[in-house]
Design a protein around this motif. Sequence first.
Motif, PDB file in Angstrom:
ATOM      1  N   VAL A 128      80.896  10.508 -61.362  1.00 43.64           N
ATOM      2  CA  VAL A 128      79.951   9.803 -60.489  1.00 43.64           C
ATOM      3  C   VAL A 128      79.846   8.337 -60.869  1.00 43.64           C
ATOM      4  CG1 VAL A 128      78.589  11.840 -59.905  1.00 43.64           C
ATOM      5  CG2 VAL A 128      78.016  10.515 -61.938  1.00 43.64           C
ATOM      6  N   LYS A 130      76.047  15.760 -51.032  1.00 43.55           N
ATOM      7  CA  LYS A 130      76.164  16.538 -52.269  1.00 43.55           C
ATOM      8  C   LYS A 130      77.502  16.307 -52.952  1.00 43.55           C
ATOM      9  CE  LYS A 130      76.406  21.425 -53.726  1.00 43.55           C
ATOM     10  NZ  LYS A 130      76.331  22.815 -53.239  1.00 43.55           N
ATOM     11  N   TYR A 133      74.800  16.333 -57.711  1.00 44.23           N
ATOM     12  CA  TYR A 133      74.265  14.998 -57.462  1.00 44.23           C
ATOM     13  C   TYR A 133      74.153  14.773 -55.963  1.00 44.23           C
ATOM     14  CZ  TYR A 133      75.785  14.216 -62.311  1.00 44.23           C
ATOM     15  OH  TYR A 133      75.975  14.303 -63.653  1.00 44.23           O
ATOM     16  N   ASN A 134      73.258  13.876 -55.562  1.00 44.75           N
ATOM     17  CA  ASN A 134      73.106  13.462 -54.163  1.00 44.75           C
ATOM     18  C   ASN A 134      73.392  11.967 -54.112  1.00 44.75           C
ATOM     19  OD1 ASN A 134      72.542  13.445 -51.428  1.00 44.75           O
ATOM     20  ND2 ASN A 134      70.331  13.192 -51.735  1.00 44.75           N
ATOM     21  N   ILE A 135      74.605  11.579 -53.701  1.00 43.26           N
ATOM     22  CA  ILE A 135      75.016  10.183 -53.752  1.00 43.26           C
ATOM     23  C   ILE A 135      75.652   9.766 -52.433  1.00 43.26           C
ATOM     24  CG2 ILE A 135      75.392  10.275 -56.247  1.00 43.26           C
ATOM     25  CD1 ILE A 135      78.357  10.507 -55.716  1.00 43.26           C
TER      26      ILE A 135
END
Length: 506
Positions: free
Chosen positions: A317, A383, A373-375
Amino acid sequence: MARSTDRFGEKPAERSNSDGYVLEFLTGSTNFPVGSSKSIRSAYVTFGREVGCDVQFGADQSLVSRRHAAIEKRGDKFSLIQLSDTNQTLLNGRPVNKEWSLQGGDEIQLSPNGPRIRFMTSAPKPASLGFTKRIQIFSQQALKPYKRAIVLLITLFVIGSITVFFVVKGMRKDNAKLANAYAEINRQSEEQQLALRRGDSLFVANQKATVEKLAESNREREKIARELKDLKMNIRKLQQKPVPASVIPALTISRDAQPLLKMIDDVKNDIYFLRIYLTINGQLNREDIGSGTGIMLSDGRFVTSRQCVQPWIYADVNANDKIKEQWLLINWLYNNSPKGDVRIDLEVLGTDGKKNYLTGDKFTLNQNHDLVYNIDVGYGRGKVQLMSDASTDWAVLKIDGASADGLEAGFRESQELAPNVPLHFISYTKEIRDGKEQILPSHLEIPAPARDAMDGLVKLPKFTFKEGNSGSPVFVQKDNRLLLVGLLTELNKKVVVVPIHALNND
């Protein structure tokens, strides 16, 4: 794709009527203008020039066989089936040997230069074209790590050269026949003038038949010329591309390890080399994105590393280079796009030279310890799921109809591995030398260090991990045989052995 072999078998599905699909014609022809579409509701549809075919092409499509291919609906799945004995059928650019499963958006081509058709499970939506274009552009950038693997052997160059010689020789004979035919036409033309004066209608009919025969000879000559042009083009391509290996050489071991030779012979046929292919939005990557190792257990389960069926789970990430950013985007697409838009296909090659194909989405995985993660990666927030626990780096697929002579798994022994007990692992690596791909099997014996008290994994700090090692089987020697106790994997630059009992605990 061949779905029935001695190890990888499935029972044929019953035909049934259900919801239909749409065929969009990407190449114009007499019967189907470019951009036209055809709705299908039948469970079994044939393609070809024969009058009885459901999707019939005209005489202008000479590269299409009389009965070329078919689409069959089995339950809620579709399969593309090869029918022609002379002309290939391609799915997303790859030849279909017998049959291959279809997904919405797949492109079907009848012969390498024949008409192209898009298979859609629903009517096309213009609003999605922008997103599709971006995905296609991205797929060309993301899938660059390795050279394109093709299915031709280097010996095809010699065979192709010989074929060119005989084709040219045949064309010379055809030219001689045409010259004789033209001479016959001239002779009959002079006789026709006399026949017309006499009102000889029978002679006129014979002359018309001769003209039709000459036209057919011209069409055959044009066909031979096209085939010769295609053959020359394929030979030029073959000279520029590495030839993919289709044979796994015999494993050689050191002189002091000769007693292991029989034990290795007993297990080597259940260890497989894997080529990994990535599909994004229906566009198949023509180069494999990596390789690995898989094994067949005696209970009919095929096992490999999870990174072989979901390579994007190692994305970062906080990516700071182009490759990592691309894998992060693929991870985002897999978790936020419709199911099947991002897909992994495995080409499974055994020591007998046979190839089988498996789909990554069919494998059972353990995702309980993944980080979520939420990006935003450029298409909005969504997601992203990453693997954080090396003990979950395995993937299992139950093979229906598989024989029961696979590897014996020591589930109990893998829980009780003592420190410094020698471990044996057998693996495959892939190298390109002088434009040729080589599959290199290897055997290594190493003493096992102490098991980590926190996670129960066996760590190999001095082991050099190579592409193809993922999913390699790890054995211990017991009662003059090799007993499977784990899989080799790497996470965060640490090489570890995942105990085989993890498959039954999760």
